[in-house]
Design a protein around this motif. Structure first.
Motif, PDB file in Angstrom:
ATOM      1  N   THR A  30      14.724  32.490 -10.622  1.00 20.28           N
ATOM      2  CA  THR A  30      15.238  31.278  -9.987  1.00 20.28           C
ATOM      3  C   THR A  30      15.993  31.666  -8.727  1.00 20.28           C
ATOM      4  O   THR A  30      16.892  32.506  -8.758  1.00 20.28           O
ATOM      5  CB  THR A  30      16.146  30.497 -10.952  1.00 20.28           C
ATOM      6  OG1 THR A  30      15.416  30.247 -12.156  1.00 20.28           O
ATOM      7  CG2 THR A  30      16.584  29.176 -10.345  1.00 20.28           C
ATOM      8  N   GLN A  31      15.602  31.050  -7.629  1.00 22.18           N
ATOM      9  CA  GLN A  31      16.104  31.379  -6.303  1.00 22.18           C
ATOM     10  C   GLN A  31      16.676  30.114  -5.662  1.00 22.18           C
ATOM     11  O   GLN A  31      16.086  29.032  -5.778  1.00 22.18           O
ATOM     12  CB  GLN A  31      14.934  31.904  -5.464  1.00 22.18           C
ATOM     13  CG  GLN A  31      15.247  32.284  -4.056  1.00 22.18           C
ATOM     14  CD  GLN A  31      13.984  32.748  -3.321  1.00 22.18           C
ATOM     15  OE1 GLN A  31      12.908  32.177  -3.463  1.00 22.18           O
ATOM     16  NE2 GLN A  31      14.127  33.783  -2.530  1.00 22.18           N
ATOM     17  N   GLU A  37      18.868  33.324  -2.051  1.00 16.48           N
ATOM     18  CA  GLU A  37      19.549  34.197  -3.007  1.00 16.48           C
ATOM     19  C   GLU A  37      18.961  34.024  -4.410  1.00 16.48           C
ATOM     20  O   GLU A  37      18.680  32.916  -4.857  1.00 16.48           O
ATOM     21  CB  GLU A  37      21.042  33.876  -3.052  1.00 16.48           C
ATOM     22  CG  GLU A  37      21.826  34.790  -3.977  1.00 16.48           C
ATOM     23  CD  GLU A  37      23.331  34.607  -3.896  1.00 16.48           C
ATOM     24  OE1 GLU A  37      24.031  35.321  -4.628  1.00 16.48           O
ATOM     25  OE2 GLU A  37      23.801  33.756  -3.128  1.00 16.48           O
ATOM     26  N   ILE A  38      18.757  35.161  -5.104  1.00 15.16           N
ATOM     27  CA  ILE A  38      18.283  35.125  -6.483  1.00 15.16           C
ATOM     28  C   ILE A  38      19.461  34.741  -7.375  1.00 15.16           C
ATOM     29  O   ILE A  38      20.507  35.380  -7.346  1.00 15.16           O
ATOM     30  CB  ILE A  38      17.714  36.492  -6.928  1.00 15.16           C
ATOM     31  CG1 ILE A  38      16.559  36.916  -6.014  1.00 15.16           C
ATOM     32  CG2 ILE A  38      17.279  36.442  -8.394  1.00 15.16           C
ATOM     33  CD1 ILE A  38      15.374  35.988  -5.994  1.00 15.16           C
ATOM     34  N   LYS A  96      12.228  27.678  -6.781  1.00  9.32           N
ATOM     35  CA  LYS A  96      13.173  27.533  -5.670  1.00  9.32           C
ATOM     36  C   LYS A  96      13.915  26.238  -5.949  1.00  9.32           C
ATOM     37  O   LYS A  96      13.290  25.179  -6.102  1.00  9.32           O
ATOM     38  CB  LYS A  96      12.441  27.500  -4.338  1.00  9.32           C
ATOM     39  CG  LYS A  96      11.778  28.822  -4.016  1.00  9.32           C
ATOM     40  CD  LYS A  96      11.192  28.837  -2.625  1.00  9.32           C
ATOM     41  CE  LYS A  96      10.585  30.203  -2.337  1.00  9.32           C
ATOM     42  NZ  LYS A  96      10.300  30.372  -0.907  1.00  9.32           N
ATOM     43  N   VAL A  97      15.241  26.343  -6.045  1.00  6.13           N
ATOM     44  CA  VAL A  97      16.032  25.215  -6.530  1.00  6.13           C
ATOM     45  C   VAL A  97      17.207  24.892  -5.618  1.00  6.13           C
ATOM     46  O   VAL A  97      17.654  25.712  -4.822  1.00  6.13           O
ATOM     47  CB  VAL A  97      16.591  25.493  -7.951  1.00  6.13           C
ATOM     48  CG1 VAL A  97      15.475  25.799  -8.932  1.00  6.13           C
ATOM     49  CG2 VAL A  97      17.631  26.596  -7.945  1.00  6.13           C
ATOM     50  N   GLU A  98      17.723  23.697  -5.803  1.00  5.66           N
ATOM     51  CA  GLU A  98      19.035  23.321  -5.286  1.00  5.66           C
ATOM     52  C   GLU A  98      19.982  23.460  -6.473  1.00  5.66           C
ATOM     53  O   GLU A  98      19.834  22.759  -7.477  1.00  5.66           O
ATOM     54  CB  GLU A  98      19.029  21.880  -4.780  1.00  5.66           C
ATOM     55  CG  GLU A  98      20.404  21.398  -4.355  1.00  5.66           C
ATOM     56  CD  GLU A  98      20.446  19.900  -4.088  1.00  5.66           C
ATOM     57  OE1 GLU A  98      21.561  19.405  -3.835  1.00  5.66           O
ATOM     58  OE2 GLU A  98      19.395  19.227  -4.153  1.00  5.66           O
ATOM     59  N   GLN A  99      20.928  24.382  -6.354  1.00  2.49           N
ATOM     60  CA  GLN A  99      21.865  24.653  -7.445  1.00  2.49           C
ATOM     61  C   GLN A  99      23.081  23.743  -7.298  1.00  2.49           C
ATOM     62  O   GLN A  99      23.852  23.878  -6.359  1.00  2.49           O
ATOM     63  CB  GLN A  99      22.303  26.121  -7.426  1.00  2.49           C
ATOM     64  CG  GLN A  99      23.324  26.486  -8.483  1.00  2.49           C
ATOM     65  CD  GLN A  99      22.769  26.338  -9.894  1.00  2.49           C
ATOM     66  OE1 GLN A  99      21.822  26.991 -10.264  1.00  2.49           O
ATOM     67  NE2 GLN A  99      23.391  25.473 -10.670  1.00  2.49           N
ATOM     68  N   LYS A 110      28.221  32.424  -8.860  1.00  2.00           N
ATOM     69  CA  LYS A 110      27.079  31.807  -8.200  1.00  2.00           C
ATOM     70  C   LYS A 110      25.767  32.316  -8.777  1.00  2.00           C
ATOM     71  O   LYS A 110      24.849  31.546  -9.036  1.00  2.00           O
ATOM     72  CB  LYS A 110      27.125  32.078  -6.694  1.00  2.00           C
ATOM     73  CG  LYS A 110      25.985  31.459  -5.933  1.00  2.00           C
ATOM     74  CD  LYS A 110      26.096  31.697  -4.439  1.00  2.00           C
ATOM     75  CE  LYS A 110      24.953  30.999  -3.727  1.00  2.00           C
ATOM     76  NZ  LYS A 110      25.054  31.128  -2.288  1.00  2.00           N
ATOM     77  N   SER A 111      25.652  33.620  -8.971  1.00  5.86           N
ATOM     78  CA  SER A 111      24.433  34.263  -9.430  1.00  5.86           C
ATOM     79  C   SER A 111      24.708  35.101 -10.673  1.00  5.86           C
ATOM     80  O   SER A 111      25.807  35.631 -10.845  1.00  5.86           O
ATOM     81  CB  SER A 111      23.892  35.176  -8.317  1.00  5.86           C
ATOM     82  OG  SER A 111      22.858  36.004  -8.787  1.00  5.86           O
ATOM     83  N   CYS A 112      23.699  35.246 -11.502  1.00  3.80           N
ATOM     84  CA  CYS A 112      23.812  36.137 -12.658  1.00  3.80           C
ATOM     85  C   CYS A 112      23.779  37.602 -12.236  1.00  3.80           C
ATOM     86  O   CYS A 112      24.164  38.474 -13.010  1.00  3.80           O
ATOM     87  CB  CYS A 112      22.677  35.856 -13.641  1.00  3.80           C
ATOM     88  SG  CYS A 112      22.777  34.220 -14.394  1.00  3.80           S
TER      89      CYS A 112
END
Length: 137
Positions: A30-31, A37-38, A96-99, A110-112
């Motif tokens: 998931t980006q 960013e991953i 590809k997402v909007e987080q 923000k990211s894992c």
């Protein structure tokens, strides 16, 4: 004006192209669509991928809970899907997402992928944006 319309063989024929593993799962990267960013790696089964397409939000298969997991169901950190891709071997999906809220990780980051190998030791290098106990009350 006559515009040719592509008609799928069946409503779910696209699912057949995915190289599912022996457990019926496929890894999903998931980006963040805007930055590239991953954010995380998760898993989907057929139902999760089909529902993701239908609902427009990331829905994964939780291997630890053995059930579907709608990202953000407990935290509110929903992922709205902007694009779905399949790799060249058909065995990895890219979302590809909007987080929403800028937090993808259950640790409040923000990211894992917040740990970096430095001199043989994994160091947390990204800040906690919100304490997990404040997210999961």
């Amino acid at each position: 004006m006559n515009v040719p319309v592509k008609t799928p063989v069946s409503e779910t024929s696209w699912l057949e192209a995915v190289a599912w593993d022996a457990q019926g799962l496929v890894p999903v990267i998931t980006q963040e669509a805007a930055s590239g960013e991953i954010l995380m790696l998760a898993w989907m089964n057929r139902e999760a991928l089909s529902l993701t397409v239908a609902e427009g939000r990331a829905i994964y298969w939780s291997r630890s809970r053995n059930r579907l997991w709608r990202k953000g169901e407990a935290s509110g950190h929903v992922q709205w899907v902007k694009e779905i891709r399949l790799d060249c071997d058909n065995d990895v999906v890219l979302l590809k997402v909007e987080q929403i809220s800028g937090i993808a990780c259950h640790t409040g980051r923000k990211s894992c992928f917040f740990q970096r190998l430095e001199s043989g030791v994994w160091q947390a290098v990204d800040p906690v944006l919100k304490a997990p106990e404040d997210i999961y009350r």
